[in-house]
Design an enzyme around this catalytic site. Structure first.
Site, PDB file in Angstrom:
ATOM      1  N   VAL A 282     -17.964   3.520  -4.074  1.00  7.52           N
ATOM      2  CA  VAL A 282     -18.513   2.181  -3.818  1.00  7.52           C
ATOM      3  C   VAL A 282     -19.943   2.263  -3.273  1.00  7.52           C
ATOM      4  CG1 VAL A 282     -18.212   0.014  -2.564  1.00  7.52           C
ATOM      5  CG2 VAL A 282     -16.200   1.281  -3.319  1.00  7.52           C
TER       6      VAL A 282
ATOM      7  N   GLY B 157     -21.607   6.258   3.871  1.00 11.21           N
ATOM      8  CA  GLY B 157     -20.618   6.631   2.856  1.00 11.21           C
ATOM      9  C   GLY B 157     -21.124   6.325   1.470  1.00 11.21           C
TER      10      GLY B 157
ATOM     11  N   LYS C   2       0.864  -1.190   0.000  1.00 13.86           N
ATOM     12  CA  LYS C   2       0.000   0.000   0.000  1.00 13.86           C
ATOM     13  C   LYS C   2       0.892   1.229   0.000  1.00 13.86           C
ATOM     14  CE  LYS C   2      -4.477   1.014   0.360  1.00 13.86           C
ATOM     15  NZ  LYS C   2      -5.633   0.319  -0.193  1.00 13.86           N
TER      16      LYS C   2
ATOM     17  N   GLY D  45     -19.795   7.168  -1.707  1.00 12.04           N
ATOM     18  CA  GLY D  45     -18.815   7.539  -2.713  1.00 12.04           C
ATOM     19  C   GLY D  45     -18.775   6.533  -3.849  1.00 12.04           C
TER      20      GLY D  45
HETATM   21  P1  NAD Z   1     -14.923   7.519  -1.613  1.00  9.22           P
HETATM   22  O1  NAD Z   1     -13.892   8.449  -1.069  1.00  9.22           O
HETATM   23  O2  NAD Z   1     -15.330   7.612  -3.036  1.00  9.22           O
HETATM   24  O3  NAD Z   1     -16.253   7.597  -0.745  1.00  9.22           O
HETATM   25  C1  NAD Z   1     -16.264   7.624   0.653  1.00  9.22           C
HETATM   26  C2  NAD Z   1     -17.483   8.438   1.060  1.00  9.22           C
HETATM   27  O4  NAD Z   1     -17.624   8.348   2.477  1.00  9.22           O
HETATM   28  C3  NAD Z   1     -17.365   9.918   0.707  1.00  9.22           C
HETATM   29  O5  NAD Z   1     -18.527  10.318  -0.006  1.00  9.22           O
HETATM   30  C4  NAD Z   1     -17.254  10.598   2.068  1.00  9.22           C
HETATM   31  O6  NAD Z   1     -17.837  11.888   2.080  1.00  9.22           O
HETATM   32  C5  NAD Z   1     -18.004   9.636   2.951  1.00  9.22           C
HETATM   33  N1  NAD Z   1     -17.694   9.730   4.375  1.00  9.22           N
HETATM   34  C6  NAD Z   1     -16.513   9.972   4.965  1.00  9.22           C
HETATM   35  N2  NAD Z   1     -16.635   9.967   6.301  1.00  9.22           N
HETATM   36  C7  NAD Z   1     -17.954   9.720   6.559  1.00  9.22           C
HETATM   37  C8  NAD Z   1     -18.715   9.589   7.742  1.00  9.22           C
HETATM   38  N3  NAD Z   1     -18.169   9.713   8.946  1.00  9.22           N
HETATM   39  N4  NAD Z   1     -20.034   9.342   7.632  1.00  9.22           N
HETATM   40  C9  NAD Z   1     -20.611   9.212   6.409  1.00  9.22           C
HETATM   41  N5  NAD Z   1     -19.937   9.333   5.250  1.00  9.22           N
HETATM   42  C10 NAD Z   1     -18.621   9.574   5.325  1.00  9.22           C
HETATM   43  O7  NAD Z   1     -14.353   6.044  -1.268  1.00  9.22           O
HETATM   44  P2  NAD Z   1     -14.817   4.681  -1.927  1.00  9.22           P
HETATM   45  O8  NAD Z   1     -13.950   4.379  -3.092  1.00  9.22           O
HETATM   46  O9  NAD Z   1     -16.294   4.674  -2.077  1.00  9.22           O
HETATM   47  O10 NAD Z   1     -14.387   3.644  -0.785  1.00  9.22           O
HETATM   48  C11 NAD Z   1     -15.144   3.548   0.395  1.00  9.22           C
HETATM   49  C12 NAD Z   1     -14.426   2.609   1.368  1.00  9.22           C
HETATM   50  O11 NAD Z   1     -14.245   1.332   0.750  1.00  9.22           O
HETATM   51  C13 NAD Z   1     -13.018   3.062   1.784  1.00  9.22           C
HETATM   52  O12 NAD Z   1     -12.764   2.641   3.105  1.00  9.22           O
HETATM   53  C14 NAD Z   1     -12.104   2.300   0.840  1.00  9.22           C
HETATM   54  O13 NAD Z   1     -10.813   2.109   1.377  1.00  9.22           O
HETATM   55  C15 NAD Z   1     -12.865   0.994   0.736  1.00  9.22           C
HETATM   56  N6  NAD Z   1     -12.577   0.261  -0.489  1.00  9.22           N
HETATM   57  C16 NAD Z   1     -12.768   0.856  -1.692  1.00  9.22           C
HETATM   58  C17 NAD Z   1     -12.497   0.138  -2.851  1.00  9.22           C
HETATM   59  C18 NAD Z   1     -12.711   0.748  -4.226  1.00  9.22           C
HETATM   60  O14 NAD Z   1     -12.670   0.001  -5.207  1.00  9.22           O
HETATM   61  N7  NAD Z   1     -12.967   2.039  -4.344  1.00  9.22           N
HETATM   62  C19 NAD Z   1     -12.046  -1.186  -2.763  1.00  9.22           C
HETATM   63  C20 NAD Z   1     -11.896  -1.768  -1.506  1.00  9.22           C
HETATM   64  C21 NAD Z   1     -12.158  -1.022  -0.373  1.00  9.22           C
END
Ligand code: NAD
Length: 348
Positions: free
Chosen positions: A184, A180, A80, A182
């Protein structure tokens, strides 16, 4: 700071601190294991308060990637990268090129991709200076691009498996609280709604939850309340450590299954969930869809159907963990860690 004495140091093979004076890049790359193949894992950009905090994140996340890749049966180790900085303000092409040169200096021991705070566009800049990068924009019909939707697909299939195991039913009429919305969380909500699930949604970003209310009829919940909302399933899709000493006693869902990495604040929290009768889908098993997509993109030659077929193996793996955990009366998180370590030891 003695790296080898840090609580999150777990026999990591290599830790690299990068600095580039002209762009201000400060980055840490942690390679946990290359036993199964090159260490793969995304690059996070985050405004860490100090280097120690960034290092801790890199150490924890890279170990998680070793376990995730082992459980997803990918020929990849765990690594990472973290960039210290504010992703909304501090990004330049030159910064990501400097990061790309740091990745390149490892000669392929580490493969990067996007993660929280970084995007496909950022990875395109990285790709200008190194070939050890994935998660690039794709042309029609090609595998690759933003891994978020594929992660969402795996999480959706995983939630269905967890609900079948714990509640012996399907998703229609079930309430899922999604934290959250975003890359995902948003596509996950669409998949759940298509199956008839009722959604409660929260995000700290203004407008994100309201958009899903308008699109899917989701109920908007204040971000501070989503963990304690009455729901059948709680799906954490924001940041880590959301399952902790403070939140676990307040949870009302009987299933916790979501995309966020490092959902458990401490190992003991897995035990607390089991004692509370809550089925926890280990994060790095359920959220492997993105890395499966990234791995196929990097290797080349696969079609979308093959990627989806591999993501379709996630629910079977989860069910195996759930059954073993029930049989051995141990937390699912402990069983998953043990299975991952067994795979790494066998390979070594
Ligand atoms: P992202 O940054 O696109 O979305 C995260 C969302 O969570 C944002 O909209 C943010 O405003 C919101 N957020 C942050 N703190 C918050 C809170 N306290 N309460 C409510 N909402 C909150 O990230 P993502 O790509 O959607 O990933 C989400 C999670 O999944 C992360 O932990 C990431 O590490 C994990 N993940 C993502 C992937 C991927 O393919 N993108 C793969 C494996 C794991």
């Amino acid at each position: 700071m003695d790296l080898y004495e840090l609580p999150d140091f777990d026999g990591h093979e290599q830790v690299v601190f990068g600095y580039d004076a002209s762009t201000g890049l400060r980055a840490v790359i942690a390679i946990h294991s290359t036993t199964l193949g090159p260490a793969a894992g995304g690059c996070r950009m985050w405004p860490y308060a100090c280097t120690r905090e960034a290092l801790t994140d890199a150490l924890r996340l890279s170990r998680g990637m070793s376990y995730k890749n082992a459980m997803a049966e990918l020929p990849l180790g765990g690594g990472k990268a973290v960039i210290l900085g504010e992703s909304r303000r501090g990004k330049t092409p030159q910064l990501f090129q400097a990061f790309g040169r740091l990745v390149d200096s490892l000669g392929g021991r580490y493969l990067t991709a996007e993660d929280v705070g970084t995007t496909t566009t950022d990875m395109e800049w990285v790709a200008g200076v190194t070939r050890y990068v994935s998660g690039l924009s794709r042309k029609e019909g090609e595998v690759g691009g933003d891994p978020g939707p594929q992660t969402a697909l795996g999480v959706y299939l995983g939630i269905k498996a967890a609900v079948t195991f714990q509640l012996d039913r399907d998703l229609a009429g079930l309430t899922v609280a999604v934290q959250g919305l975003g890359g995902v969380g948003r596509p996950l909500c669409r998949l759940l709604a298509a199956d008839g699930a009722r959604l409660k949604v929260a995000d700290v970003r203004p407008g994100a939850a309201e958009q899903l209310r308008d699109e899917l009829g989701a109920e908007v919940v204040p971000a501070d309340d989503i963990v304690v909302e009455a729901a059948d399933v709680f799906a954490p899709c924001a940041l880590g450590a959301v399952l902790n000493r403070r939140t676990i006693p307040t949870l009302r869902a009987r299933v916790v299954a979501g995309a966020a990495n490092n959902q458990l604040a401490r190992e003991e929290d897995g035990h607390a969930l089991m004692r509370a009768g809550i089925l926890y889908a280990p994060d790095y098993v359920i959220n492997a869809g993105g890395i499966i997509n990234v791995a196929h993109e990097y290797r080349g030659g696969a079609c979308e159907a093959r990627v989806r077929a591999d993501i379709g193996k996630i629910p079977g793996r989860l069910t195996e963990i759930f059954e073993r955990a029930r049989c051995e009366e141990r937390p699912t998180s402990v069983v998953a860690d043990q299975m991952a370590r067994e795979r790494l030891t066998r390979a070594a």
